[in-house]
Design a protein around this motif. Structure first.
Motif, mmCIF file in Angstrom:
data_model
loop_
_atom_site.group_PDB
_atom_site.id
_atom_site.type_symbol
_atom_site.label_atom_id
_atom_site.label_comp_id
_atom_site.label_asym_id
_atom_site.label_seq_id
_atom_site.Cartn_x
_atom_site.Cartn_y
_atom_site.Cartn_z
ATOM 1 N N VAL A 1 0.835 -1.202 0.000
ATOM 2 C CA VAL A 1 0.000 0.000 0.000
ATOM 3 C C VAL A 1 0.870 1.253 0.000
ATOM 4 C CG1 VAL A 1 -1.670 1.341 1.336
ATOM 5 C CG2 VAL A 1 -1.951 -1.133 1.114
ATOM 6 N N ILE A 2 1.931 1.258 0.781
ATOM 7 C CA ILE A 2 2.845 2.409 0.831
ATOM 8 C C ILE A 2 3.440 2.664 -0.546
ATOM 9 C CG2 ILE A 2 5.056 3.246 1.724
ATOM 10 C CD1 ILE A 2 4.384 1.799 4.355
ATOM 11 N N THR A 3 3.931 1.606 -1.190
ATOM 12 C CA THR A 3 4.535 1.746 -2.512
ATOM 13 C C THR A 3 3.530 2.288 -3.515
ATOM 14 O OG1 THR A 3 6.110 -0.046 -2.103
ATOM 15 C CG2 THR A 3 5.670 0.504 -4.403
ATOM 16 N N THR A 4 2.306 1.771 -3.488
ATOM 17 C CA THR A 4 1.270 2.230 -4.421
ATOM 18 C C THR A 4 0.927 3.686 -4.181
ATOM 19 O OG1 THR A 4 0.348 -0.008 -4.494
ATOM 20 C CG2 THR A 4 -1.053 1.775 -5.289
ATOM 21 N N ARG A 5 0.753 4.070 -2.922
ATOM 22 C CA ARG A 5 0.457 5.462 -2.583
ATOM 23 C C ARG A 5 1.567 6.392 -3.083
ATOM 24 N NH1 ARG A 5 -1.241 5.341 3.779
ATOM 25 N NH2 ARG A 5 -3.455 4.834 3.561
ATOM 26 N N ASP B 1 9.169 -3.120 5.292
ATOM 27 C CA ASP B 1 8.862 -2.809 6.679
ATOM 28 C C ASP B 1 8.750 -1.303 6.907
ATOM 29 O OD1 ASP B 1 8.267 -3.396 9.306
ATOM 30 O OD2 ASP B 1 10.375 -3.381 9.947
ATOM 31 N N GLY B 2 8.105 -0.611 5.973
ATOM 32 C CA GLY B 2 7.891 0.823 6.105
ATOM 33 C C GLY B 2 9.072 1.683 5.710
ATOM 34 N N ARG B 3 10.176 1.047 5.337
ATOM 35 C CA ARG B 3 11.374 1.793 4.922
ATOM 36 C C ARG B 3 11.422 1.840 3.389
ATOM 37 N NH1 ARG B 3 12.272 -0.629 9.643
ATOM 38 N NH2 ARG B 3 13.486 0.497 11.227
ATOM 39 N N THR C 1 8.727 11.093 2.183
ATOM 40 C CA THR C 1 8.760 11.318 3.628
ATOM 41 C C THR C 1 7.370 11.594 4.187
ATOM 42 O OG1 THR C 1 11.010 12.206 3.462
ATOM 43 C CG2 THR C 1 9.773 12.730 5.463
ATOM 44 N N ARG C 2 6.526 12.285 3.391
ATOM 45 C CA ARG C 2 5.198 12.666 3.856
ATOM 46 C C ARG C 2 4.146 11.574 3.627
ATOM 47 N NH1 ARG C 2 6.187 17.196 0.651
ATOM 48 N NH2 ARG C 2 4.356 16.639 -0.610
ATOM 49 N N THR C 3 4.508 10.495 2.950
ATOM 50 C CA THR C 3 3.547 9.434 2.654
ATOM 51 C C THR C 3 3.210 8.649 3.925
ATOM 52 O OG1 THR C 3 4.375 9.220 0.392
ATOM 53 C CG2 THR C 3 3.128 7.359 1.272
ATOM 54 N N ASP C 4 1.928 8.425 4.160
ATOM 55 C CA ASP C 4 1.486 7.704 5.359
ATOM 56 C C ASP C 4 2.134 6.326 5.444
ATOM 57 O OD1 ASP C 4 -0.107 9.776 6.109
ATOM 58 O OD2 ASP C 4 -1.978 8.897 5.361
ATOM 59 N N VAL D 1 5.268 5.609 6.067
ATOM 60 C CA VAL D 1 6.709 5.580 5.808
ATOM 61 C C VAL D 1 7.486 5.894 7.082
ATOM 62 C CG1 VAL D 1 8.610 6.686 4.561
ATOM 63 C CG2 VAL D 1 6.470 6.167 3.372
ATOM 64 N N LYS D 2 8.412 5.009 7.421
ATOM 65 C CA LYS D 2 9.231 5.185 8.619
ATOM 66 C C LYS D 2 10.562 5.862 8.309
ATOM 67 C CE LYS D 2 7.378 0.908 10.615
ATOM 68 N NZ LYS D 2 7.713 -0.478 11.055
#
Length: 213
Positions: free
Chosen positions: A145-149, A171-173, A194-197, A199-200
């Protein structure tokens, strides 16, 4: 393991991220200014004759916009200077935005179109659906989901939309790699990541600025 609804939504979003831009970027008609040239064109009519012609173009286009069913619910402003039409406002979908530009380009005397209409893209819709699917499933934000966003955000941003940036998430990185044409593009990509929900951390050591010969 993600449920099938989320898997299908993310798969569809990935397809649109890959192929959707080609369908949206229609070629500029022969004889008209490119999109970038239209955006940089003067915003004042050069002569009284040009101003009269510009007024006629604006009036004709407003009439067509108001009567076209594809633009239902849109709120579009029109300004014409030296034959270059500037469209601004909002539309419900990217298809409506494209329809407004098509109407403008088909009016006699139009030299170019600067389309500033704000509209959600099909990719925006799919990413939103992915978020809802993940929420419904009661899952934490996954790497997929992070990558797609993030890919959606990079495509949507004016600075980074034409870049070829690779995105991987573990793992969010997030790791960004590939080449950009300027330091500004690189910094904007890092800022968006950095601003994407979810993301660590963002690693961008492999995101290089292309050397200029």
């Amino acid at each position: 393991m993600m449920n099938s609804k989320l898997d299908k939504t993310l798969f569809a979003a990935a397809l649109i991220a890959t192929f959707g831009l080609a369908a949206c970027n229609k070629p500029v008609p022969e004889g008209q200014l490119s999109n970038s040239a239209a955006a940089e064109a003067p915003k004042d009519s050069a002569t009284l004759g040009a101003a009269i012609g510009d007024t006629g173009i604006t009036a004709k286009l407003k009439g067509r916009l108001a009567s076209d069913a594809r633009l239902e619910g849109a709120d579009i402003s029109v300004e014409t200077n030296n034959g270059v039409v500037t469209l601004s406002g909002t539309a419900k979908a990217s298809a409506a935005k494209a329809a407004a530009e098509e109407l403008a380009r088909n009016i006699e005397g139009v030299e170019g179109v600067d389309n500033k209409i704000a509209a959600p893209t099909a990719l925006d819709t799919f990413v939103s659906d992915a978020d809802k699917a993940a929420s419904t499933a009661g899952e934490a934000i996954t790497d997929t989901v992070i990558t797609t966003r993030l890919k959606a955000a990079l495509i949507a941003d004016e600075t980074t939309k034409g870049t070829a940036i690779n995105v991987t998430t573990n793992d969010g990185r997030v790791t960004l790699s590939g080449q950009v044409s300027s330091g500004a593009e690189r910094e904007k990509a890092i800022s968006i990541a950095t601003r994407t929900d979810g993301v660590k951390k963002v690693e961008a050591g492999d995101l290089k600025v292309a050397s200029r010969s």
